[in-house]
Design an enzyme around this catalytic site. Structure first.
Site, PDB file in Angstrom:
ATOM      1  N   PHE A 125      -3.165  -4.338  11.781  1.00  0.00           N
ATOM      2  CA  PHE A 125      -2.045  -4.933  11.873  1.00  0.00           C
ATOM      3  C   PHE A 125      -0.485  -4.473  12.511  1.00  0.00           C
ATOM      4  CE2 PHE A 125      -2.186  -4.322   6.346  1.00  0.00           C
ATOM      5  CZ  PHE A 125      -2.881  -5.171   6.681  1.00  0.00           C
ATOM      6  N   GLN A 239      12.102  -1.866   2.937  1.00  0.00           N
ATOM      7  CA  GLN A 239      11.704  -2.881   3.299  1.00  0.00           C
ATOM      8  C   GLN A 239      11.452  -4.441   2.241  1.00  0.00           C
ATOM      9  OE1 GLN A 239       7.216  -2.304   4.855  1.00  0.00           O
ATOM     10  NE2 GLN A 239       8.237  -2.713   6.309  1.00  0.00           N
ATOM     11  N   HIS A 241      10.237  -7.710   2.617  1.00  0.00           N
ATOM     12  CA  HIS A 241       9.096  -9.238   3.561  1.00  0.00           C
ATOM     13  C   HIS A 241      10.117 -10.102   3.755  1.00  0.00           C
ATOM     14  CE1 HIS A 241       5.834 -10.838   3.367  1.00  0.00           C
ATOM     15  NE2 HIS A 241       5.205  -9.437   3.459  1.00  0.00           N
ATOM     16  N   LEU A 255       4.868 -11.805  -3.534  1.00  0.00           N
ATOM     17  CA  LEU A 255       4.772 -12.492  -1.979  1.00  0.00           C
ATOM     18  C   LEU A 255       4.369 -13.206  -1.018  1.00  0.00           C
ATOM     19  CD1 LEU A 255       5.437  -9.945  -0.146  1.00  0.00           C
ATOM     20  CD2 LEU A 255       3.568  -9.283  -0.106  1.00  0.00           C
ATOM     21  N   GLU A 258       1.310 -11.999   5.027  1.00  0.00           N
ATOM     22  CA  GLU A 258       2.521 -12.497   6.054  1.00  0.00           C
ATOM     23  C   GLU A 258       0.727 -13.700   7.240  1.00  0.00           C
ATOM     24  OE1 GLU A 258       5.116 -10.051   8.344  1.00  0.00           O
ATOM     25  OE2 GLU A 258       4.902  -8.831   6.724  1.00  0.00           O
ATOM     26  N   ARG A 289       8.070  -7.744  11.167  1.00  0.00           N
ATOM     27  CA  ARG A 289       8.427  -8.151   9.765  1.00  0.00           C
ATOM     28  C   ARG A 289       9.525  -7.823  10.020  1.00  0.00           C
ATOM     29  NH1 ARG A 289       5.641  -4.517   4.842  1.00  0.00           N
ATOM     30  NH2 ARG A 289       3.988  -5.956   5.655  1.00  0.00           N
ATOM     31  N   HIS A 354      10.153  -5.478  -1.323  1.00  0.00           N
ATOM     32  CA  HIS A 354       8.484  -4.952  -0.963  1.00  0.00           C
ATOM     33  C   HIS A 354       8.173  -3.436  -1.287  1.00  0.00           C
ATOM     34  CE1 HIS A 354       4.711  -5.947  -0.044  1.00  0.00           C
ATOM     35  NE2 HIS A 354       4.951  -5.041   0.811  1.00  0.00           N
ATOM     36  N   ARG A 389       8.049   0.656   7.537  1.00  0.00           N
ATOM     37  CA  ARG A 389       6.840   1.529   7.081  1.00  0.00           C
ATOM     38  C   ARG A 389       5.636   0.410   7.790  1.00  0.00           C
ATOM     39  NH1 ARG A 389       2.866  -0.105   2.867  1.00  0.00           N
ATOM     40  NH2 ARG A 389       4.022  -2.727   2.519  1.00  0.00           N
TER      41      ARG A 389
HETATM   42  C1  LIG Z   1       2.152  -7.469  -3.066  1.00  0.00           C
HETATM   43  C2  LIG Z   1       1.680  -6.468  -2.305  1.00  0.00           C
HETATM   44  C3  LIG Z   1       0.806  -5.824  -1.225  1.00  0.00           C
HETATM   45  C4  LIG Z   1       0.775  -4.384  -0.532  1.00  0.00           C
HETATM   46  N1  LIG Z   1       0.006  -4.378   0.119  1.00  0.00           N
HETATM   47  C5  LIG Z   1      -0.192  -3.148   0.640  1.00  0.00           C
HETATM   48  C6  LIG Z   1      -1.079  -3.187   2.082  1.00  0.00           C
HETATM   49  O1  LIG Z   1      -1.849  -4.072   2.485  1.00  0.00           O
HETATM   50  N2  LIG Z   1      -1.276  -1.688   2.570  1.00  0.00           N
HETATM   51  C7  LIG Z   1      -0.625  -0.972   1.826  1.00  0.00           C
HETATM   52  O2  LIG Z   1      -0.698   0.381   2.912  1.00  0.00           O
HETATM   53  N3  LIG Z   1       0.654  -1.089   0.809  1.00  0.00           N
HETATM   54  C8  LIG Z   1       0.214  -1.927   0.106  1.00  0.00           C
HETATM   55  N4  LIG Z   1       1.582  -2.407  -0.851  1.00  0.00           N
HETATM   56  C9  LIG Z   1       2.362  -0.948  -1.109  1.00  0.00           C
HETATM   57  C10 LIG Z   1       1.972  -0.370  -2.163  1.00  0.00           C
HETATM   58  O3  LIG Z   1       0.915  -1.329  -2.863  1.00  0.00           O
HETATM   59  C11 LIG Z   1       2.064   0.854  -3.051  1.00  0.00           C
HETATM   60  O4  LIG Z   1       3.194   1.278  -2.242  1.00  0.00           O
HETATM   61  C12 LIG Z   1       1.432   1.346  -3.576  1.00  0.00           C
HETATM   62  O5  LIG Z   1       0.512   0.856  -4.367  1.00  0.00           O
HETATM   63  C13 LIG Z   1       2.140   2.574  -4.605  1.00  0.00           C
HETATM   64  O6  LIG Z   1       1.194   3.175  -5.225  1.00  0.00           O
HETATM   65  P1  LIG Z   1       2.181   4.668  -6.366  1.00  0.00           P
HETATM   66  O7  LIG Z   1       0.344   4.906  -7.272  1.00  0.00           O
HETATM   67  O8  LIG Z   1       2.664   5.105  -6.098  1.00  0.00           O
HETATM   68  O9  LIG Z   1       2.723   3.633  -7.391  1.00  0.00           O
HETATM   69  P2  LIG Z   1       2.330   2.246  -8.523  1.00  0.00           P
HETATM   70  O10 LIG Z   1       0.766   1.802  -8.382  1.00  0.00           O
HETATM   71  O11 LIG Z   1       3.525   1.299  -8.511  1.00  0.00           O
HETATM   72  O12 LIG Z   1       1.836   3.179 -10.211  1.00  0.00           O
HETATM   73  C14 LIG Z   1       2.937   3.712 -10.679  1.00  0.00           C
HETATM   74  C15 LIG Z   1       2.661   4.772 -12.010  1.00  0.00           C
HETATM   75  O13 LIG Z   1       3.718   4.594 -12.569  1.00  0.00           O
HETATM   76  C16 LIG Z   1       4.123   4.405 -13.993  1.00  0.00           C
HETATM   77  N5  LIG Z   1       5.491   4.428 -14.913  1.00  0.00           N
HETATM   78  C17 LIG Z   1       6.177   3.945 -14.244  1.00  0.00           C
HETATM   79  N6  LIG Z   1       7.662   4.176 -14.486  1.00  0.00           N
HETATM   80  C18 LIG Z   1       7.149   5.685 -15.167  1.00  0.00           C
HETATM   81  C19 LIG Z   1       7.765   5.830 -16.578  1.00  0.00           C
HETATM   82  N7  LIG Z   1       9.184   6.346 -16.627  1.00  0.00           N
HETATM   83  N8  LIG Z   1       6.676   6.715 -17.801  1.00  0.00           N
HETATM   84  C20 LIG Z   1       5.481   6.421 -17.265  1.00  0.00           C
HETATM   85  N9  LIG Z   1       4.940   5.702 -16.680  1.00  0.00           N
HETATM   86  C21 LIG Z   1       5.741   5.275 -15.682  1.00  0.00           C
HETATM   87  C22 LIG Z   1       3.397   3.065 -14.163  1.00  0.00           C
HETATM   88  O14 LIG Z   1       3.121   2.877 -15.433  1.00  0.00           O
HETATM   89  C23 LIG Z   1       2.254   3.193 -12.553  1.00  0.00           C
HETATM   90  O15 LIG Z   1       1.078   2.909 -13.227  1.00  0.00           O
HETATM   91  C24 LIG Z   1       1.609  -3.430  -0.787  1.00  0.00           C
HETATM   92  C25 LIG Z   1       2.308  -3.724  -1.771  1.00  0.00           C
HETATM   93  C26 LIG Z   1       2.592  -4.919  -2.551  1.00  0.00           C
HETATM   94  C27 LIG Z   1       3.772  -5.423  -3.441  1.00  0.00           C
END
Ligand SMILES: Cc1cc2nc3c(=O)[nH]c(=O)nc-3n(C[C@H](O)[C@H](O)[C@H](O)COP(=O)(O)OP(=O)(O)OC[C@H]3O[C@@H](n4cnc5c(N)ncnc54)[C@H](O)[C@@H]3O)c2cc1C
Length: 582
Positions: A125, A239, A241, A255, A258, A289, A354, A389
């Protein structure tokens, strides 16, 4: 676990986890494995949390492809890419424990891509010195979510994915639960818990173009934590994208990986110019990026963008088989959303919000927030990514701190001997909800949400200025006033309207934190471009921390340990030849 209390449902658990993405699930698993009662709640279907969108991969210095890799080099690359704004202790913890994070996933059946001899495959990456990103096709996030869901089910973790949390319950600086409602039938829910882990994602949906899912990443974590007495760090560091789709409107910002540029995609403006020649003639489309996003933004604002406010990304000169084999998700997304065939037609794209590098302030040891019993993890937290990031680092952060925080929360609740609850904290949360449901005026949460996104896009997007940020704050103040007149109207389909009203409250608070911190960061660093302060300022190598009562303050950073500081400061190999730029 649950008892009926007139129209309000009362529940209790030892630890409440808010969020069922990768971070929340990993923490829940740790608690269950330690025999601690845990309840995980989310506001979206648990099989489809935001985490499932992650495509490219997850980092750990396993050395399966490049044996010379080490956790120290991973830490150094992370620190350098953060423009030295990451907390070195958090960086060290993630890099040191990353291999165990991957090991846990492997043990629970994660289908990592493998070499013929069985080693986990690792790919390049951008800005990594070695190949250290493990993956499962371009569905890495989805496979992680499935693996964690499977393990949570084996352990009988209780998950309710239809509860929206509106307030944390706190007394004397100690959390004792949370308040919310059932999105389907609107029942208010009071949850008593000895500790709460906040894993509710970031705030990228407060910009008009965003790679976030609809109704997610609306700043809920910021609001829940800040009203509970915690602080927000680096809110301005977001960030962007380079390639988000412009259409359809309700999916603006989706998205385009890339990999499309990595495989030879070409960027042009409306005049047909291959504009990267102006910004990075050597690396062209394979530049970093932040530079590609800034270049696209500059072309659009200089009037050389398309009529719809974008630039073109074209892969149609590549052989059709290459596109179908290397970019299957991009191909399918464009067919699904626009009926556009990328093997023959160019895409229209623009920068898209992003990832929230900022988030709730947390201590490196346990991700405690400073409020007793309250922890924050995943994209909700801050400290690992600084001003940029490193691709693949957020997924590993979920695994590493999910485990560590689960372990600490387990110890915390086990050692507690008394519990204090405060009816006035519950009363405040209850009154707030009743008020949103009573007739307060004709403002619509959805409409105001759109206006917040316009303000942030206009005044706090890829490039910022003092004047623009001040104007953004003025417009935000007017929206805050109008939000007093929002009435939520539940209908036969459920209580989504009430959810949108709370999404708006989260977004307003997150927007204020972002604008106020962006104003104070009078320099250009990583993702934060100030047209009026185009240079990096060594005096600002630290973090802006925000709270509703105190506003913004500056915190210096501890120096990184020798073990990786010199590596981070050394000239790194920035070449992108043969590397997937994700
Ligand atoms: C298109 C895309 C591609 C990506 N690719 C990569 C990659 O290749 N590698 C990498 O390392 N990262 C990548 N990322 C980033 C990564 O996916 C996220 O940062 C990560 O998945 C976030 O996980 P999380 O568990 O912190 O939150 P999330 O998966 O966002 O989960 C949040 C949770 O909180 C809940 N929630 C929110 N507010 C409330 C509320 N008020 N009450 C109850 N529940 C609530 C939601 O319902 C959900 O269950 C990518 C992101 C995107 C968008």
């Amino acid at each position: 676990m649950s008892t009926q209390h007139s129209t309000e449902r009362l529940m209790s658990t030892s630890v409440l986890v808010i969020g069922t993405g990768g971070a929340g699930l990993r923490a829940s698993i740790e608690l269950a494995q330690r025999g601690v009662q845990v309840l995980a709640v989310g506001k979206r279907r648990k099989h489809d949390a935001h985490t499932t969108l992650a495509a490219g991969g997850i980092n750990a210095a396993l050395g399966t492809m490049d044996p010379e890799d080490s956790w120290q080099q991973h830490a150094a690359d992370t620190l350098r890419e953060s423009y030295f704004l990451a907390d070195p202790a958090i960086v060290e913890t993630v890099a040191r424990n990353a291999a165990d994070g991957i090991g846990d996933l492997e043990k629970w059946g994660m289908p990592f891509a493998r070499e013929e001899d069985g080693r986990i495959s690792q790919r390049f990456f951008g800005a990594h010195k070695y190949r250290r990103t493990a993956y499962a096709g371009d569905y890495t996030g989805l496979e992680i979510q499935r693996t964690l869901m499977r393990r949570a089910a084996e352990l009988d973790v209780q998950i309710i994915d239809s509860i929206y949390i509106t307030r944390l319950l706190v007394t004397d600086g100690t959390v004792f639960g949370a308040y919310g409602f059932d999105i389907v039938d609107g029942t208010p829910v009071q949850i008593h818990a000895d500790a709460v882990i906040l894993a509710a994602g970031g705030h990228t949906r407060i910009w008009r173009h965003t790679s976030s899912r609809r109704d997610e990443n609306t700043g809920d974590s910021f609001r829940l934590a800040a009203l509970a007495g915690a602080r927000i760090r680096d809110a301005e560091l977001v960030q962007f994208h380079p390639s988000g789709l412009l259409e359809p409107d309700d999916a603006a910002g989706t998205l385009v990986s890339e990999a499309a540029r990595g495989e030879g995609g070409i960027l042009t403006n409306a005049l047909g110019e291959r504009y990267m020649e102006r910004y990075d003639p050597e690396r062209m489309e394979l530049s970093t990026r932040d530079r590609v996003a800034l270049a696209g933004y500059t072309e659009i604002t200089a009037g050389r963008g398309t009529g719809k406010g974008g630039v073109y990304l074209d892969v149609s000169h590549l052989p059709r088989e290459v596109i179908l084999q290397k970019l299957p998700r991009v191909y399918r997304t464009l067919i699904d959303l626009q009926m556009l065939d990328i093997t023959t037609t160019k895409m229209e794209i623009a920068p898209t919000a992003h990832y929230s590098m900022g988030g709730v302030w947390v201590a490196p040891e346990d991700h405690g927030t400073g409020v007793d019993g309250l922890y924050a993890i995943g994209e909700a937290s801050s400290g690992l990514h600084g001003a940029n990031r490193l691709g693949g680092n957020s997924l590993i952060e979920l695994l590493v701190y999910g485990r560590i925080t689960g372990e600490h929360a387990a110890e915390y609740v086990t050692s507690r001997t008394t519990v204090r609850r405060d009816p006035s904290a519950v009363g405040l949360a209850r009154t707030e909800m009743q008020s949103l449901l009573s007739e307060r005026g004709t403002e619509s949460a959805r409409r105001l949400q759109r206006e917040v996104r316009n303000v942030m896009t206009e005044h706090a997007g890829v490039v910022r200025t003092e004047q623009g940020l001040q104007e953004g704050l003025r417009e935000l103040a007017a929206l805050e006033e109008r939000a007093q007149h929002v009435t939520a109207h539940p209908d036969i389909a459920g209580f989504d309207d009430l959810a949108h009203a709370y999404d708006l409250l989260g977004s307003l608070l997150a927007a204020r934190a972002t604008l106020e911190c962006a104003l104070e960061r009078r320099e250009t660093r990583g993702c934060h471009n100030r047209a009026d302060f185009p240079q990096q300022d060594p005096a600002l190598q630290g973090n802006f921390v925000w709270s509703p009562a105190e506003g913004v303050s500056f915190e210096a950073l501890a120096p990184a340990p020798d073990s990786f500081r010199s590596l981070a400061e050394a000239d790194a190999d920035d070449s992108v030849a043969g590397k997937l730029v994700e």
